[in-house]
Design a protein around this motif. Structure first.
Motif, PDB file in Angstrom:
ATOM      1  N   THR A 133      -1.030 -56.060  -4.623  1.00 61.34           N
ATOM      2  CA  THR A 133      -2.261 -55.413  -5.081  1.00 61.34           C
ATOM      3  C   THR A 133      -3.420 -56.402  -5.128  1.00 61.34           C
ATOM      4  N   GLN A 134      -3.124 -57.689  -5.305  1.00 63.12           N
ATOM      5  CA  GLN A 134      -4.169 -58.698  -5.252  1.00 63.12           C
ATOM      6  C   GLN A 134      -3.560 -60.011  -4.770  1.00 63.12           C
ATOM      7  N   VAL A 135      -4.399 -60.889  -4.252  1.00 67.58           N
ATOM      8  CA  VAL A 135      -3.933 -62.139  -3.666  1.00 67.58           C
ATOM      9  C   VAL A 135      -4.784 -63.296  -4.171  1.00 67.58           C
ATOM     10  N   THR A 136      -4.220 -64.498  -4.035  1.00 65.87           N
ATOM     11  CA  THR A 136      -4.958 -65.733  -4.282  1.00 65.87           C
ATOM     12  C   THR A 136      -5.165 -66.407  -2.931  1.00 65.87           C
ATOM     13  N   MET A 137      -6.413 -66.656  -2.577  1.00 67.77           N
ATOM     14  CA  MET A 137      -6.734 -67.270  -1.289  1.00 67.77           C
ATOM     15  C   MET A 137      -6.951 -68.773  -1.488  1.00 67.77           C
ATOM     16  N   ILE A 138      -6.235 -69.588  -0.695  1.00 67.51           N
ATOM     17  CA  ILE A 138      -6.335 -71.043  -0.788  1.00 67.51           C
ATOM     18  C   ILE A 138      -6.615 -71.623   0.593  1.00 67.51           C
ATOM     19  N   SER A 139      -7.671 -72.427   0.670  1.00 66.66           N
ATOM     20  CA  SER A 139      -8.006 -73.082   1.936  1.00 66.66           C
ATOM     21  C   SER A 139      -7.281 -74.416   2.043  1.00 66.66           C
ATOM     22  N   ASP A 140      -6.527 -74.575   3.148  1.00 62.62           N
ATOM     23  CA  ASP A 140      -5.802 -75.823   3.408  1.00 62.62           C
ATOM     24  C   ASP A 140      -6.223 -76.401   4.759  1.00 62.62           C
ATOM     25  N   SER A 141      -7.469 -76.191   5.117  1.00 61.56           N
ATOM     26  CA  SER A 141      -7.949 -76.643   6.425  1.00 61.56           C
ATOM     27  C   SER A 141      -8.447 -78.086   6.353  1.00 61.56           C
ATOM     28  N   ILE A 142      -8.638 -78.654   7.519  1.00 64.59           N
ATOM     29  CA  ILE A 142      -9.154 -80.025   7.586  1.00 64.59           C
ATOM     30  C   ILE A 142     -10.620 -80.066   7.174  1.00 64.59           C
ATOM     31  N   GLU A 143     -11.370 -79.046   7.594  1.00 61.59           N
ATOM     32  CA  GLU A 143     -12.812 -79.045   7.325  1.00 61.59           C
ATOM     33  C   GLU A 143     -13.094 -78.558   5.902  1.00 61.59           C
TER      34      GLU A 143
END
Length: 552
Positions: A57-67
């Motif tokens: 129903t809901q998510v946690t978005m996490i950025s693991d990119s180089i930039e």
């Protein structure tokens, strides 16, 4: 209830090679699938995993990119009302090309303008961060909107995992009984994308983060350990710019398998007494996180994903495009939660009302039994008195009408005495009508034993009238009878100077001269009267601006 409490949290790890979907189910952390950004079935796989499998129903978005872009800035301390605007202006100035940005206030205050710690106006150090609004973000946002998912937070992996590193270092120190506390902690773990992520913290805050490519297999344990060692040495070179020296006590934590851990301990053990090489599963146990499954010992992705889903967000990068989707859905979640609470409250109140109703029903049954007993006794008493010649119903009706007439300010005795003084011996009053204000007509029943029938009724014009039905006891011709009625009317007018006394019906005359409005029972027309030819009617009406009816 999953909609309210998220018993199965979901983390979307946005890496350079694709989107990694992590679900926390049955005390396990599992990567359901890694979807490449270029995969033509990206939308289909996203929906299958999040909607069909996880029922998220809901998510946690996490950025693991180089930039990922970071910068520390000192910002003046202002009042809380203006602080947010000042920080946002600084973000817009520093990262004007990156709309996805945010800031977090660090613990250590910068020196004030007066040069004293905490004195004067002062300024605080903020960590500013930003990422580009690239294709990866756009595709993820599109699918979140399409699948009606809520978004708990959009954060950066190094920032969200600072507390992970700090907590894990303290757990290891307690487990190994290290006495001295350190200010520096270095966490090293490989990600499934192949990059080696290093997170360096100082006094519980992010000091440095690096992600660099290394060999994507530890089958050659010596090769893998050597590349990790080289990247670690490069990180130490960067740290020297922040005042770090090899003599500073440092908690060094490396995610790895048993064999590679032994090799790294040989390489670094002499330099770092607080070196800890452990598997991701062991780290999850120390952090009280769900156990990583279907993952190798050196991969730290499951730890970061589970930590981000379980802990409070440290930094929010929610841009306007994401807030427009997330905030209404978050409001709907809270609304459902409030509605559920209200339903529970109403059910509780209904239960109390039901108990009260049952108690009232029981009490009512007792009172009905008592009432039935009283009514039975009353009926028996009425029958007994009827046998003695006492009509209880007639008495009650007469009293009710009397009370009604008295309440309207009329003294009937006054008028009865007046007409009684002028009646001849062969005439009698059989019925009396009182036209009163403020009530519907009330009948006291028919006459009995020479007692006149008395009725009260309302006059919409508010003019009180009294009408007497006079009957002659001897057979008279109409002319003689009408002469007597005229004399009675004339004499009565002299006794009652404040009233207009008129002969409203002569003998053998069925018409009205007064034009009264009927307020009697339904279906009647005019005053209800006898049709006998030896009856006449005299009406008394108060003159305008004279005294009240019945006063003397």
């Amino acid at each position: 209830m999953n909609f309210l409490f998220d018993k199965q949290p979901v983390t979307l790890l946005m890496a350079d090679d694709g989107l990694k979907i992590y679900g926390l189910q049955d005390d396990k952390t599992r990567c359901l699938e890694t979807i490449a950004w270029s995969d033509p079935r990206f939308d289909e796989k996203f929906s299958q995993n999040l909607v069909a499998k996880l029922k998220a129903t809901q998510v946690t978005m996490i950025s693991d990119s180089i930039e990922q872009h970071y910068r520390k800035e000192r910002i003046l301390n202002v009042d809380i009302m203006n602080r947010g605007a000042i920080v946002q202006r600084k973000l817009a100035s520093v990262f004007s090309a990156y709309p996805i940005r945010g800031a977090i206030k660090l613990k250590d205050k910068a020196k004030s303008r007066r040069g004293e710690e905490g004195g004067g106006i002062g300024s605080s150090t903020y960590l500013l961060a930003a990422i580009p609004e690239n294709q990866a973000y756009a595709k993820t946002l599109k699918m979140i909107e399409k699948t009606y998912l809520g978004v708990r937070n959009l954060g950066l992996l190094p920032v969200e995992s600072v507390s992970l590193v700090d907590t894990l270092a303290k757990k290891i120190a307690k487990d190994k009984q290290f006495e001295e506390e350190t200010g520096w902690s270095i966490f090293i773990g490989q990600h499934t994308s192949g990059g080696l992520r290093q997170i360096v913290t100082k006094n519980g805050e992010l000091a440095l983060t690096r992600i660099t490519p290394i060999v994507d297999s530890d089958l050659d344990a010596q090769l893998w350990a050597s590349e990790v060692y080289q990247e670690f040495e490069a990180t130490l070179g960067y740290l020297s710019r922040f005042g770090y020296t090899p003599q500073d006590p440092t908690d060094l934590i490396i995610m790895c398998g048993t064999e590679t851990g032994r090799i790294l301990e040989e390489m670094l053990g002499g330099q770092y007494e607080r070196l800890t090489c452990l598997s991701a599963e062991r780290a999850a146990h120390l952090l009280a996180l769900p156990k990583p499954v279907d993952s190798e010992a050196r991969y730290a992705d499951p730890l970061h994903a589970a930590w981000a889903a379980k802990s409070m967000p440290a930094l929010s990068l929610m841009p306007r495009s994401l807030k427009e989707i997330a905030l209404p859905r978050k409001g709907a979640r809270y609304g459902v939660f409030a509605l559920a609470g209200l339903i529970v409250l109403l059910l509780g109140m209904l239960g109390l009302k039901t108990l009260s109703y049952l108690a009232s029903e029981k009490d009512l049954a007792v009172k009905k039994t008592a009432l039935a007993s009283i009514e039975s006794s009353y009926s028996q008493e009425v029958e007994r008195r009827a046998g003695l010649g006492i009509d209880i119903g007639f008495v009650n009706g007469t009293v009710a009408i009397w009370d009604k007439i008295k309440d309207d300010g009329i003294d009937p005795v006054y008028f009865v005495r007046a007409i009684g003084s002028v009646l001849p011996a062969d005439a009698t009053v059989t019925e009396i009508y009182f036209k009163t204000q403020g009530g519907a007509p009330t009948s006291g029943g028919g006459s009995s034993g020479g007692t006149p029938q008395v009725q009260a009724y309302s006059d919409v014009a508010g003019n009180p009238d009294i009408m007497f039905i006079i009957e002659f006891t001897t057979n008279l011709d109409p002319q003689t009878g009408n002469e007597k009625l005229g004399k009675i009317t004339e004499e009565l007018g002299k006794i009652l100077p404040a009233y207009n006394v008129v002969l409203s019906k002569s003998l053998a005359d069925l018409s009205f001269t007064g034009g009264f409005v009927n307020e009697g029972t339904a279906g009647s027309s005019g005053f209800e009267r006898s049709s006998a030819g030896n009856k006449g009617e005299i009406t008394i009406r108060k003159k305008v601006n004279d005294r009240a009816v019945g006063t003397r």
